[in-house]
Design an enzyme around this catalytic site. Sequence first.
Site, PDB file in Angstrom:
ATOM      1  N   CYS A   2      16.420   8.561  -1.126  1.00  0.00           N
ATOM      2  CA  CYS A   2      16.687   9.543  -2.306  1.00  0.00           C
ATOM      3  C   CYS A   2      17.966   9.652  -2.627  1.00  0.00           C
ATOM      4  O   CYS A   2      18.811   8.925  -2.153  1.00  0.00           O
ATOM      5  CB  CYS A   2      16.278  10.918  -1.571  1.00  0.00           C
ATOM      6  SG  CYS A   2      14.947   9.982  -0.846  1.00  0.00           S
ATOM      7  N   ARG A  27      18.693   5.676  -7.730  1.00  0.00           N
ATOM      8  CA  ARG A  27      19.326   5.294  -5.592  1.00  0.00           C
ATOM      9  C   ARG A  27      17.505   5.525  -5.370  1.00  0.00           C
ATOM     10  O   ARG A  27      16.856   5.554  -4.208  1.00  0.00           O
ATOM     11  CB  ARG A  27      19.433   6.606  -5.064  1.00  0.00           C
ATOM     12  CG  ARG A  27      21.249   6.453  -4.990  1.00  0.00           C
ATOM     13  CD  ARG A  27      22.207   7.874  -4.903  1.00  0.00           C
ATOM     14  NE  ARG A  27      20.815   7.808  -3.669  1.00  0.00           N
ATOM     15  CZ  ARG A  27      22.070   7.521  -2.058  1.00  0.00           C
ATOM     16  NH1 ARG A  27      22.873   6.527  -2.146  1.00  0.00           N
ATOM     17  NH2 ARG A  27      21.491   7.723  -0.808  1.00  0.00           N
ATOM     18  N   TRP A  74      11.877   9.210  -3.555  1.00  0.00           N
ATOM     19  CA  TRP A  74      11.621   7.582  -3.417  1.00  0.00           C
ATOM     20  C   TRP A  74      10.807   8.042  -2.525  1.00  0.00           C
ATOM     21  O   TRP A  74      11.301   7.900  -1.318  1.00  0.00           O
ATOM     22  CB  TRP A  74      12.813   6.413  -3.454  1.00  0.00           C
ATOM     23  CG  TRP A  74      12.147   5.398  -3.419  1.00  0.00           C
ATOM     24  CD1 TRP A  74      11.894   4.924  -4.433  1.00  0.00           C
ATOM     25  CD2 TRP A  74      11.953   4.739  -2.020  1.00  0.00           C
ATOM     26  NE1 TRP A  74      11.397   3.636  -3.721  1.00  0.00           N
ATOM     27  CE2 TRP A  74      11.778   3.367  -2.831  1.00  0.00           C
ATOM     28  CE3 TRP A  74      11.940   5.228  -0.801  1.00  0.00           C
ATOM     29  CZ2 TRP A  74      11.562   2.390  -1.253  1.00  0.00           C
ATOM     30  CZ3 TRP A  74      11.861   3.838  -0.210  1.00  0.00           C
ATOM     31  CH2 TRP A  74      10.799   2.387  -0.448  1.00  0.00           C
ATOM     32  N   ASN A 100      17.760  13.539   2.341  1.00  0.00           N
ATOM     33  CA  ASN A 100      17.359  11.834   1.895  1.00  0.00           C
ATOM     34  C   ASN A 100      17.242  11.376   4.082  1.00  0.00           C
ATOM     35  O   ASN A 100      19.062  12.097   4.447  1.00  0.00           O
ATOM     36  CB  ASN A 100      18.488  11.354   1.493  1.00  0.00           C
ATOM     37  CG  ASN A 100      18.637   9.762   1.442  1.00  0.00           C
ATOM     38  OD1 ASN A 100      18.005   9.749   1.398  1.00  0.00           O
ATOM     39  ND2 ASN A 100      20.274   9.578   1.375  1.00  0.00           N
ATOM     40  N   GLY A 101      16.961  10.493   3.843  1.00  0.00           N
ATOM     41  CA  GLY A 101      16.029   9.652   4.966  1.00  0.00           C
ATOM     42  C   GLY A 101      14.899  10.222   5.744  1.00  0.00           C
ATOM     43  O   GLY A 101      14.150  10.486   5.068  1.00  0.00           O
ATOM     44  N   GLU A 463      16.277 -16.677  -5.149  1.00  0.00           N
ATOM     45  CA  GLU A 463      16.631 -15.508  -6.096  1.00  0.00           C
ATOM     46  C   GLU A 463      16.561 -15.052  -7.389  1.00  0.00           C
ATOM     47  O   GLU A 463      16.111 -14.115  -7.776  1.00  0.00           O
ATOM     48  CB  GLU A 463      18.355 -15.656  -6.331  1.00  0.00           C
ATOM     49  CG  GLU A 463      18.751 -14.740  -7.127  1.00  0.00           C
ATOM     50  CD  GLU A 463      18.966 -13.492  -6.355  1.00  0.00           C
ATOM     51  OE1 GLU A 463      18.265 -12.898  -5.348  1.00  0.00           O
ATOM     52  OE2 GLU A 463      19.036 -12.359  -7.085  1.00  0.00           O
ATOM     53  N   LYS A 467      14.189 -11.491  -8.978  1.00  0.00           N
ATOM     54  CA  LYS A 467      14.150 -11.094 -10.373  1.00  0.00           C
ATOM     55  C   LYS A 467      13.643 -11.163 -11.133  1.00  0.00           C
ATOM     56  O   LYS A 467      12.950 -10.221 -11.214  1.00  0.00           O
ATOM     57  CB  LYS A 467      15.331 -12.048 -10.634  1.00  0.00           C
ATOM     58  CG  LYS A 467      17.019 -11.679 -10.797  1.00  0.00           C
ATOM     59  CD  LYS A 467      17.515 -10.473 -10.502  1.00  0.00           C
ATOM     60  CE  LYS A 467      17.022  -9.904  -9.667  1.00  0.00           C
ATOM     61  NZ  LYS A 467      17.910  -9.976  -7.825  1.00  0.00           N
ATOM     62  N   GLU A 470      10.927  -8.125  -9.588  1.00  0.00           N
ATOM     63  CA  GLU A 470      10.862  -7.107  -9.754  1.00  0.00           C
ATOM     64  C   GLU A 470      10.782  -6.891 -11.132  1.00  0.00           C
ATOM     65  O   GLU A 470      10.643  -5.830 -11.124  1.00  0.00           O
ATOM     66  CB  GLU A 470      12.954  -6.952  -9.106  1.00  0.00           C
ATOM     67  CG  GLU A 470      13.218  -7.116  -7.390  1.00  0.00           C
ATOM     68  CD  GLU A 470      14.339  -7.361  -7.461  1.00  0.00           C
ATOM     69  OE1 GLU A 470      15.296  -6.036  -6.969  1.00  0.00           O
ATOM     70  OE2 GLU A 470      15.095  -8.361  -7.797  1.00  0.00           O
ATOM     71  N   HIS A 486       3.539 -30.671  -0.363  1.00  0.00           N
ATOM     72  CA  HIS A 486       2.959 -29.582   0.344  1.00  0.00           C
ATOM     73  C   HIS A 486       1.730 -28.863   0.427  1.00  0.00           C
ATOM     74  O   HIS A 486       1.834 -27.913   1.531  1.00  0.00           O
ATOM     75  CB  HIS A 486       4.157 -30.096   1.382  1.00  0.00           C
ATOM     76  CG  HIS A 486       4.727 -31.200   2.298  1.00  0.00           C
ATOM     77  ND1 HIS A 486       4.083 -31.893   2.735  1.00  0.00           N
ATOM     78  CD2 HIS A 486       6.230 -31.294   2.336  1.00  0.00           C
ATOM     79  CE1 HIS A 486       5.124 -33.117   2.654  1.00  0.00           C
ATOM     80  NE2 HIS A 486       6.073 -32.849   1.669  1.00  0.00           N
ATOM     81  N   LYS A 581      18.409   1.183  -4.954  1.00  0.00           N
ATOM     82  CA  LYS A 581      18.951   0.507  -5.032  1.00  0.00           C
ATOM     83  C   LYS A 581      19.655   0.527  -3.704  1.00  0.00           C
ATOM     84  O   LYS A 581      19.827  -0.344  -3.437  1.00  0.00           O
ATOM     85  CB  LYS A 581      20.465   1.262  -5.848  1.00  0.00           C
ATOM     86  CG  LYS A 581      21.393   0.613  -5.958  1.00  0.00           C
ATOM     87  CD  LYS A 581      20.994  -0.921  -7.130  1.00  0.00           C
ATOM     88  CE  LYS A 581      22.419  -1.425  -7.712  1.00  0.00           C
ATOM     89  NZ  LYS A 581      22.437  -3.369  -7.833  1.00  0.00           N
TER      90      LYS A 581
HETATM   91  C1  F6R Z   1      16.551  -7.612  -5.637  1.00  0.00           C
HETATM   92  C2  F6R Z   1      17.545  -6.451  -4.703  1.00  0.00           C
HETATM   93  C3  F6R Z   1      17.892  -6.062  -3.545  1.00  0.00           C
HETATM   94  C4  F6R Z   1      18.621  -5.716  -2.785  1.00  0.00           C
HETATM   95  C5  F6R Z   1      18.159  -5.626  -1.722  1.00  0.00           C
HETATM   96  C6  F6R Z   1      19.811  -5.542  -0.682  1.00  0.00           C
HETATM   97  O1  F6R Z   1      17.469  -7.576  -6.820  1.00  0.00           O
HETATM   98  O2  F6R Z   1      18.721  -5.224  -5.384  1.00  0.00           O
HETATM   99  O3  F6R Z   1      16.714  -7.451  -2.389  1.00  0.00           O
HETATM  100  O4  F6R Z   1      19.889  -7.323  -2.745  1.00  0.00           O
HETATM  101  O5  F6R Z   1      17.892  -3.999  -0.953  1.00  0.00           O
HETATM  102  O6  F6R Z   1      20.502  -4.669  -0.446  1.00  0.00           O
HETATM  103  P1  F6R Z   1      22.251  -4.457  -0.490  1.00  0.00           P
HETATM  104  O7  F6R Z   1      22.944  -6.070  -0.680  1.00  0.00           O
HETATM  105  O8  F6R Z   1      22.926  -3.075  -1.349  1.00  0.00           O
HETATM  106  O9  F6R Z   1      22.917  -4.647   0.975  1.00  0.00           O
END
Ligand code: F6R
Length: 586
Positions: A2, A27, A74, A100-101, A463, A467, A470, A486, A581
């Site tokens: 949040c 956030r 969030w 937040n938390g 990766e 992407k 998400e 397999h 984020k």
């Molecule tokens: C994927 C993404 C998340 C972050 C993960 C770690 O696009 O954004 O999977 O990579 O939450 O975040 P950081 O790098 O900030 O520790």
Amino acid sequence: MCSIIGYYGNSNAAPILVKGLRRMEYRGYDSVGIATKSNNQILVKKGVGKVDEVNNMFHLDKLPGNVGLGHTRWATHGKVTDANAHPHSSNSGKIAIVHNGIIENFSELKAELQKEGYTFQSETDSEVIANLLQKNFDDTSDIKSSIRATISRLNGHYAFVAMFENGTLAAARYHEPLIVGVGEDDYFLSSDVLGFIERTDDAIYLDNGNFALIDPSGLKLYNFEGELIKYNITKVSKEFADAYKGDYAHYTLKEISEQPDTVLKAGENTQDAITQTIDFIKHAKTVYITGSGTSYNAALVAKYLMSKYAKIKIEPIISSELPHDPESIEQNSILIAISQSGESADVLEAVRIAKNSNAKVLSIVNLLTSSLVQESSLVIGMNCGPEIGVAATKSFTSQLAILYKIADGLCNGCLKPDFDKASKAISKILSNHSKIKKIARELKEVSDIYILGRGINYPIASEAALKLKELTYIHAEGIPGGELKHGPLALMDSNVYVVILNPDDSTYNDTLTSANEIKARGAKIIGISDKKSDIYDHWIEIPKVDESLYPLIEIVPIQLLAYYCALEKDADPDYPRNLAKSVTVR
Ligand code: F6R
């Protein structure tokens, strides 16, 4: 996850709070609210939706008053509802809080307060802070004592801002970020400098276990024991002010497009730390590398780079898994922690566990003011500028660029990564929007996408899948090429799309064989390669680069594909549903 914000000064608080929240929306973003103090009354407005939606409905920015606080939520405890949105008021309506938390002992505190006659309007853990503050304030009539008494009862991790009916703002920090912005005649409290950067670049980074009081006598900081503490004002880097979309439709597109520059700048200002990291790794018995999500995928690339080129074994660990196997960390080892935000709770916990085994913590971080930086012996800055889009894009390629530099140092310059060439290659890929857009249109209707890569291209397949999941909400899965037979081959039919990462490296022929096996089962193939092949239904051409550099460039077309597919599906690429984020909860 949040974001919280507070304002104390001579200007109208509400528009400042709304603007700050808008800039921190990355956030967390399922509901929004603000409270202001006007005529000795606390006024609250809140609702479900993004900042602009809720503001358009309820005119948050029109609330009167020169003191206030705000929040974007969030959801963790309780559904996404108006009642669960912050701020939360105490029963008397004389105190409002934003948090937040997570308050781990909230059920116990709630039951205790309910026994004393307090009632609760929400399902959140946060609301207990408001009523606990009220109870303690009613007992003592002293704001400082009531903050201390409240903090002493909270377990978990938190940053909160509380506003009292007399207009005093109080804020406390325990394992969640909280920054004070110091203006000419006003103060800001915020989870991120983005919350106030337009108004001031003077900031105080509150230490863990400190609280702040702001009243007509000014700002005072205390530790949790109640002792007054001195503070330093830091100049916030102006680069944070870059966090604008500019002419781009979305932050995500802007950040994808910045990669030709950011791969060149990666680690630029912390070259000494890179040199020292190389030295530490050379002399270490055991090296672990950890991260979450995208940052973990970068850690996986590092494993391949280090063993292939530097002949050094490093062990990748998913940060959130370490608490379930803490004994796996050998005494006196090295842990490399990778994190864009430096605030991921899972990464911070992994660091704590490693430190318990006397590990030295080296980190690769973008936000140099983050908690991870404070926990590390050595820090390499990604230097890619603010990343606002929730999906990590440019931070991933910056992480890789730094890992290439480390691998090169470890093999005494055997790699010589040509970042200029990689940067030009990325620019070339980025000029291919129209073809990628066309493929995105086709993918829109698909329910499963598989991404195949072998060797060092496998972490890129993971990766790529992340992407696509998400941004497009399509089920996507990265598969190591050889594993196809397999199990995953059973899933291949004409409804499936498979992206084949097939650069002209040592994996090329084997991967082409896998593509043939897939094609024989009727699935459609998108080939990402510098070599054309008739087997691809769609060929996304990438430029030829040195063999070691393909992972750095081949993720870029998939970032674009995921972005355009999100647009086709009317999904917001900057703010994918259910995600945030900075994941500051475990
Ligand atoms: C994927 C993404 C998340 C972050 C993960 C770690 O696009 O954004 O999977 O990579 O939450 O975040 P950081 O790098 O900030 O520790």
